[in-house]
Design a protein around this motif. Structure first.
Motif, PDB file in Angstrom:
ATOM      1  N   CYS A  76       0.852  -1.188   0.000  1.00 32.82           N
ATOM      2  CA  CYS A  76       0.000   0.000   0.000  1.00 32.82           C
ATOM      3  C   CYS A  76       0.887   1.237   0.000  1.00 32.82           C
ATOM      4  O   CYS A  76       1.872   1.297   0.745  1.00 32.82           O
ATOM      5  CB  CYS A  76      -0.910   0.001   1.226  1.00 32.82           C
ATOM      6  N   VAL A  77       0.538   2.199  -0.829  1.00 33.20           N
ATOM      7  CA  VAL A  77       1.253   3.465  -0.898  1.00 33.20           C
ATOM      8  C   VAL A  77       0.233   4.584  -0.733  1.00 33.20           C
ATOM      9  O   VAL A  77      -0.812   4.571  -1.386  1.00 33.20           O
ATOM     10  CB  VAL A  77       1.979   3.625  -2.257  1.00 33.20           C
ATOM     11  N   VAL A  78       0.530   5.524   0.152  1.00 32.18           N
ATOM     12  CA  VAL A  78      -0.345   6.670   0.366  1.00 32.18           C
ATOM     13  C   VAL A  78       0.460   7.925   0.077  1.00 32.18           C
ATOM     14  O   VAL A  78       1.574   8.087   0.572  1.00 32.18           O
ATOM     15  CB  VAL A  78      -0.872   6.718   1.821  1.00 32.18           C
ATOM     16  N   GLN A  79      -0.115   8.798  -0.746  1.00 34.45           N
ATOM     17  CA  GLN A  79       0.532  10.074  -1.047  1.00 34.45           C
ATOM     18  C   GLN A  79      -0.544  11.143  -1.139  1.00 34.45           C
ATOM     19  O   GLN A  79      -1.369  11.124  -2.052  1.00 34.45           O
ATOM     20  CB  GLN A  79       1.327   9.999  -2.345  1.00 34.45           C
ATOM     21  N   GLY A  80      -0.551  12.024  -0.170  1.00 37.78           N
ATOM     22  CA  GLY A  80      -1.551  13.090  -0.156  1.00 37.78           C
ATOM     23  C   GLY A  80      -2.956  12.526  -0.064  1.00 37.78           C
ATOM     24  O   GLY A  80      -3.260  11.749   0.833  1.00 37.78           O
ATOM     25  N   ASP A  81      -3.795  12.915  -1.020  1.00 38.75           N
ATOM     26  CA  ASP A  81      -5.185  12.452  -1.007  1.00 38.75           C
ATOM     27  C   ASP A  81      -5.409  11.257  -1.934  1.00 38.75           C
ATOM     28  O   ASP A  81      -6.527  11.011  -2.380  1.00 38.75           O
ATOM     29  CB  ASP A  81      -6.141  13.597  -1.360  1.00 38.75           C
ATOM     30  N   ARG A  82      -4.348  10.507  -2.215  1.00 41.08           N
ATOM     31  CA  ARG A  82      -4.446   9.309  -3.066  1.00 41.08           C
ATOM     32  C   ARG A  82      -3.745   8.146  -2.367  1.00 41.08           C
ATOM     33  O   ARG A  82      -2.779   8.325  -1.642  1.00 41.08           O
ATOM     34  CB  ARG A  82      -3.780   9.545  -4.420  1.00 41.08           C
ATOM     35  N   ALA A  83      -4.251   6.949  -2.637  1.00 38.35           N
ATOM     36  CA  ALA A  83      -3.611   5.733  -2.141  1.00 38.35           C
ATOM     37  C   ALA A  83      -3.800   4.643  -3.186  1.00 38.35           C
ATOM     38  O   ALA A  83      -4.745   4.681  -3.979  1.00 38.35           O
ATOM     39  CB  ALA A  83      -4.211   5.297  -0.812  1.00 38.35           C
ATOM     40  N   ALA A  84      -2.885   3.696  -3.188  1.00 37.04           N
ATOM     41  CA  ALA A  84      -2.981   2.540  -4.075  1.00 37.04           C
ATOM     42  C   ALA A  84      -2.561   1.323  -3.272  1.00 37.04           C
ATOM     43  O   ALA A  84      -1.666   1.397  -2.430  1.00 37.04           O
ATOM     44  CB  ALA A  84      -2.077   2.721  -5.289  1.00 37.04           C
ATOM     45  N   TYR A  85      -3.241   0.204  -3.529  1.00 32.48           N
ATOM     46  CA  TYR A  85      -2.839  -1.023  -2.846  1.00 32.48           C
ATOM     47  C   TYR A  85      -3.150  -2.243  -3.690  1.00 32.48           C
ATOM     48  O   TYR A  85      -4.000  -2.215  -4.567  1.00 32.48           O
ATOM     49  CB  TYR A  85      -3.452  -1.131  -1.447  1.00 32.48           C
ATOM     50  N   SER A  86      -2.397  -3.323  -3.403  1.00 29.48           N
ATOM     51  CA  SER A  86      -2.551  -4.613  -4.065  1.00 29.48           C
ATOM     52  C   SER A  86      -3.019  -5.629  -3.041  1.00 29.48           C
ATOM     53  O   SER A  86      -2.533  -5.656  -1.913  1.00 29.48           O
ATOM     54  CB  SER A  86      -1.222  -5.094  -4.645  1.00 29.48           C
TER      55      SER A  86
END
Length: 121
Positions: A76-86
Motif C-alpha cells: 500500500c502506498v499513500v501520497q496526499g489524497d491518493r492511495a494505491a494497494y494490491s
C-alpha cells in the motif's frame, strides 16, 4: 492559532480488515457517500460495476468475506489524497485473484475507488 491535523488514511486498519476478513472494519474506511468502480472478467471497463454508499459497499464486502478464501494485503502506498494497494486472494480450491485499487481520500476516508481484478481461469 493552531491548526488541527488532518486525519490520515489508516493502513493498519486496511491490513486488519483485509487479512482478518472483517467487512465491518473495511467499511469503516469508506466515506458515507463513497463510490467504487469495479472492473473484472464480468464488468468490463466500458461497463464497470458501480457501487454507491455504505449500504451497497457493505453488501459487496460481506459477500466477498463470506467466501471460503484468504486475503493478503501485498502493498500500500499513500501520497496526499491518493492511495494505491494490491491484494492477493486464494479460494480453497486454489483459484487465485489479484486486485489492484486506486483510491481518492477525503478526510482520511475512501471517497472513490477503482478496483481492477484478474482471476485464474
Amino acid at each position: 492559532m493552531g491548526t488541527a491535523a488532518r486525519p490520515g488514511f489508516d493502513t493498519d486498519i486496511l491490513r486488519q480488515g483485509i487479512e482478518g476478513q472483517t467487512p465491518e472494519t473495511l467499511l469503516s474506511l469508506y466515506a458515507d457517500d463513497a463510490e467504487i468502480r469495479l472492473v473484472n472478467r464480468n464488468a468490463t471497463p466500458s461497463n464497470p460495476k458501480v457501487l454507491h454508499g455504505h449500504d451497497e459497499i457493505g453488501a459487496m464486502l460481506s459477500d466477498v468475506y463470506s467466501r471460503d478464501m484468504t486475503h493478503k494485503l501485498e502493498g500500500c502506498v499513500v501520497q496526499g489524497d491518493r492511495a494505491a494497494y494490491s491484494e492477493s486472494c486464494q479460494y480453497s480450491d486454489g483459484m487465485r485473484v489479484l486486485s489492484e485499487s486506486m483510491v481518492t481520500l477525503r478526510d482520511g476516508k475512501i471517497s472513490e475507488q477503482i478496483i481492477v481484478e484478474a482471476w485464474d481461469e
